[in-house]
Design a protein around this motif. Structure first.
Motif, PDB file in Angstrom:
ATOM      1  N   VAL A   1       0.856  -1.192   0.000  1.00 36.23           N
ATOM      2  CA  VAL A   1       0.000   0.000   0.000  1.00 36.23           C
ATOM      3  C   VAL A   1       0.885   1.233   0.000  1.00 36.23           C
ATOM      4  O   VAL A   1       2.041   1.183   0.417  1.00 36.23           O
ATOM      5  N   PHE A   2       0.308   2.348  -0.437  1.00 32.46           N
ATOM      6  CA  PHE A   2       1.027   3.609  -0.398  1.00 32.46           C
ATOM      7  C   PHE A   2       0.884   4.240   0.985  1.00 32.46           C
ATOM      8  O   PHE A   2      -0.122   4.047   1.681  1.00 32.46           O
ATOM      9  N   GLU A   3       1.893   4.993   1.342  1.00 32.74           N
ATOM     10  CA  GLU A   3       1.872   5.700   2.627  1.00 32.74           C
ATOM     11  C   GLU A   3       0.643   6.600   2.701  1.00 32.74           C
ATOM     12  O   GLU A   3       0.244   7.211   1.701  1.00 32.74           O
ATOM     13  N   GLU A   4       0.027   6.640   3.882  1.00 30.17           N
ATOM     14  CA  GLU A   4      -1.167   7.430   4.189  1.00 30.17           C
ATOM     15  C   GLU A   4      -2.438   6.848   3.592  1.00 30.17           C
ATOM     16  O   GLU A   4      -3.528   7.410   3.791  1.00 30.17           O
ATOM     17  N   ALA A   5      -2.347   5.723   2.907  1.00 34.41           N
ATOM     18  CA  ALA A   5      -3.549   5.047   2.400  1.00 34.41           C
ATOM     19  C   ALA A   5      -4.109   4.148   3.489  1.00 34.41           C
ATOM     20  O   ALA A   5      -3.400   3.754   4.411  1.00 34.41           O
ATOM     21  N   PRO A   6      -5.404   3.801   3.397  1.00 27.19           N
ATOM     22  CA  PRO A   6      -5.975   2.847   4.362  1.00 27.19           C
ATOM     23  C   PRO A   6      -5.572   1.425   4.003  1.00 27.19           C
ATOM     24  O   PRO A   6      -5.218   1.132   2.858  1.00 27.19           O
ATOM     25  N   VAL A   7      -5.619   0.553   4.982  1.00 24.99           N
ATOM     26  CA  VAL A   7      -5.270  -0.846   4.738  1.00 24.99           C
ATOM     27  C   VAL A   7      -6.207  -1.757   5.532  1.00 24.99           C
ATOM     28  O   VAL A   7      -6.682  -1.390   6.624  1.00 24.99           O
ATOM     29  N   GLU A   8      -6.492  -2.911   4.952  1.00 22.67           N
ATOM     30  CA  GLU A   8      -7.220  -3.969   5.650  1.00 22.67           C
ATOM     31  C   GLU A   8      -6.495  -5.282   5.431  1.00 22.67           C
ATOM     32  O   GLU A   8      -6.221  -5.674   4.292  1.00 22.67           O
ATOM     33  N   LEU A   9      -6.166  -5.962   6.509  1.00 24.38           N
ATOM     34  CA  LEU A   9      -5.547  -7.290   6.438  1.00 24.38           C
ATOM     35  C   LEU A   9      -6.605  -8.288   6.892  1.00 24.38           C
ATOM     36  O   LEU A   9      -7.159  -8.167   7.983  1.00 24.38           O
ATOM     37  N   ARG A  10      -6.844  -9.279   6.045  1.00 20.98           N
ATOM     38  CA  ARG A  10      -7.966 -10.170   6.283  1.00 20.98           C
ATOM     39  C   ARG A  10      -7.577 -11.417   7.065  1.00 20.98           C
ATOM     40  O   ARG A  10      -6.495 -11.991   6.864  1.00 20.98           O
ATOM     41  N   CYS A  11      -8.491 -11.843   7.923  1.00 26.37           N
ATOM     42  CA  CYS A  11      -8.289 -13.037   8.735  1.00 26.37           C
ATOM     43  C   CYS A  11      -9.632 -13.730   8.926  1.00 26.37           C
ATOM     44  O   CYS A  11     -10.605 -13.104   9.348  1.00 26.37           O
ATOM     45  N   ASN A  12      -9.671 -14.999   8.611  1.00 26.30           N
ATOM     46  CA  ASN A  12     -10.844 -15.822   8.881  1.00 26.30           C
ATOM     47  C   ASN A  12     -10.437 -17.005   9.747  1.00 26.30           C
ATOM     48  O   ASN A  12      -9.320 -17.515   9.630  1.00 26.30           O
ATOM     49  N   TYR A  13     -11.342 -17.432  10.585  1.00 30.17           N
ATOM     50  CA  TYR A  13     -11.028 -18.538  11.473  1.00 30.17           C
ATOM     51  C   TYR A  13     -12.164 -19.556  11.439  1.00 30.17           C
ATOM     52  O   TYR A  13     -13.259 -19.273  10.973  1.00 30.17           O
ATOM     53  N   SER A  14     -11.848 -20.743  11.901  1.00 27.62           N
ATOM     54  CA  SER A  14     -12.890 -21.746  12.077  1.00 27.62           C
ATOM     55  C   SER A  14     -12.723 -22.357  13.458  1.00 27.62           C
ATOM     56  O   SER A  14     -11.604 -22.605  13.907  1.00 27.62           O
ATOM     57  N   SER A  15     -13.853 -22.552  14.128  1.00 27.30           N
ATOM     58  CA  SER A  15     -13.834 -23.124  15.468  1.00 27.30           C
ATOM     59  C   SER A  15     -15.226 -23.571  15.842  1.00 27.30           C
ATOM     60  O   SER A  15     -16.201 -22.930  15.471  1.00 27.30           O
TER      61      SER A  15
END
Lengths: 115, 113
Positions: free
Chosen positions: B13-27
């Motif tokens: 990503v570029f500096e000052e841009a928003p970011v989302e890191l995805r995580c899914n789980y199962s339980s």
């Protein structure tokens, strides 16, 4: 000194050497862990100690030998290692038993290179 | 048994841009969820955790994550990233019946100026 301290930070050893990694925690925790972190591979749990008793050995080869003399100290004894054992070895601690919420506190790791 | 999937191995990503890191789980049981960050040549440190209560969790360095039980997700977000956020980020799950924490494979966040 606070937190989890690992020594040495860097270690280079030959395949016939014997060396040890040391971990010390000053957090009053009762569980300690060894993880292996290799490039491009997921974090691998190696050993878990709860109240000085080994509660998990994740099929680790016998050339890795852990020792937990008390709840504050954890060692990983290394002998006749292979080049593929080169990795970052991370120590962690947490509350033990029923107080464990899964939150781990990590040391900065020992970078091991086996020639 | 629990498992964790981090869908992206690398996120540029570029500096000052928003970011989302995805995580899914199962339980099959109730879980505690964590995000850890690993800066270069360092160990992992806790960024934030969800144990119970509000589903929106705020952590250090301006990061936050939202626990979504119906979608079994725990995505990490930051509205504006900085060069110093360059690191690897690990999602982790701990189930109430488990004796160990399960880590995802990690997402490497690289920030471009």
């Amino acid at each position: 000194e606070t937190g989890v301290t690992q020594t040495p930070r860097h270690l280079v050893m030959g395949m016939t050497n014997k060396k040890s990694l040391k971990c010390e925690q000053h957090l009053g925790h009762n569980a300690m862990y060894w993880y292996k972190q290799s490039a491009k591979k997921p974090l691998e749990l190696m050993f878990v100690y709860n109240f000085k008793e080994q509660t998990e050995n994740n099929s680790v080869p016998s050339r890795f030998s852990p020792e937990c003399p008390n709840s504050s100290h954890l060692f990983l004894h290394l002998h006749t290692l292979q080049p593929e054992d080169s990795a970052l070895y991370l120590c962690a601690s947490s509350h033990g038993g029923g107080a464990n919420t899964g939150e781990l506190f990590f040391g900065e790791g020992s970078r091991l290179t086996v020639l | 048994a629990q498992s964790v999937t981090q869908l992206d191995s690398q996120v540029p990503v570029f500096e000052e841009a928003p970011v989302e890191l995805r995580c899914n789980y199962s339980s099959s049981v109730s879980v505690y969820l964590f995000w850890y960050v690993q800066y270069p040549n360092q160990g992992l440190q806790l960024l934030l955790k969800y144990l119970s209560g509000s589903t929106l969790v705020k952590g250090i360095n301006g990061f936050e994550a939202e626990f979504n039980k119906s979608q079994t997700s725990f995505h990490l977000r930051k509205p504006s990233v900085h060069i110093s956020d360059t690191a690897e980020y690990f999602c982790a799950v701990w189930g109430s019946s488990a004796s160990k924490i399960i880590f995802g494979s990690g997402t490497r966040l690289s920030i471009r100026p």
